[in-house]
Design a protein around this motif. Structure first.
Motif, PDB file in Angstrom:
ATOM      1  N   GLY A   9       0.790  -1.227   0.000  1.00 57.81           N
ATOM      2  CA  GLY A   9       0.000   0.000   0.000  1.00 57.81           C
ATOM      3  C   GLY A   9       0.820   1.274   0.000  1.00 57.81           C
ATOM      4  O   GLY A   9       0.274   2.373  -0.072  1.00 57.81           O
ATOM      5  N   SER A  38       0.202  -9.657  -1.398  1.00 57.26           N
ATOM      6  CA  SER A  38       0.028  -8.848  -0.196  1.00 57.26           C
ATOM      7  C   SER A  38       0.072  -9.792   0.995  1.00 57.26           C
ATOM      8  O   SER A  38      -0.660 -10.774   1.032  1.00 57.26           O
ATOM      9  N   GLU A  68      -5.128  -2.437  -0.202  1.00 58.17           N
ATOM     10  CA  GLU A  68      -3.760  -2.122  -0.608  1.00 58.17           C
ATOM     11  C   GLU A  68      -3.495  -2.496  -2.068  1.00 58.17           C
ATOM     12  O   GLU A  68      -2.708  -1.835  -2.744  1.00 58.17           O
TER      13      GLU A  68
END
Length: 142
Positions: A9, A38, A68
């Motif tokens: 992010g 992620s 994100e």
């Protein structure tokens, strides 16, 4: 060439996505596809799991990861590059390395956090751990 890009992010992770996209275009990869990953460390959420339940914590971390990944997905879509996504929990650096090995990726791309050398020395960094332990070439984007 199979490219794995770690997303957290941050602005630097978006720069990493842009770099990987340019690389995919330059290399004219057959599939023009990048995998975004992620990872969130859930060890600090043990007490939360006990209070609200495992499923709620897992849902929260999944939503956080999807949030994100949103900008990275848009960037790749606008650039005409396909993507896959991996959402994981656990030790961040190790999960990135495990994903790269399991998926037989040729390269890992990730953004640096931009902490000072002293902070990295004391705390360590995901980028340093991935760079030190990955079998694949690792590109760190500032």
């Amino acid at each position: 060439m199979k490219i794995l890009v770690a997303i957290d992010g941050s602005k630097n992770s978006l720069r990493a996505v842009k770099y990987a996209a340019r690389l995919a275009h330059l290399l004219r990869t057959a599939s023009k596809k990048i995998t975004l990953i992620s990872v969130h460390d859930d060890t600090g959420l043990r007490h939360a799991r006990a209070l609200v339940g495992k499923a709620e914590v897992a849902d929260y971390l999944r939503e956080l990861s999807e949030k994100e990944l949103k900008s990275a997905r848009k960037l790749l879509k606008d650039d005409g590059i396909g993507y896959d996504m991996e959402i994981r929990t656990g030790h961040v650096a190790q999960e990135i390395i495990d994903c790269a090995n399991a998926g037989k990726f040729d390269m890992i791309v990730l953004g640096s956090k931009g902490r000072s050398a002293v902070a990295d020395l004391l705390l360590g960094s995901v980028a340093q751990r991935v760079l030190s332990n990955a079998k694949q070439p690792v590109v760190i984007v500032k």
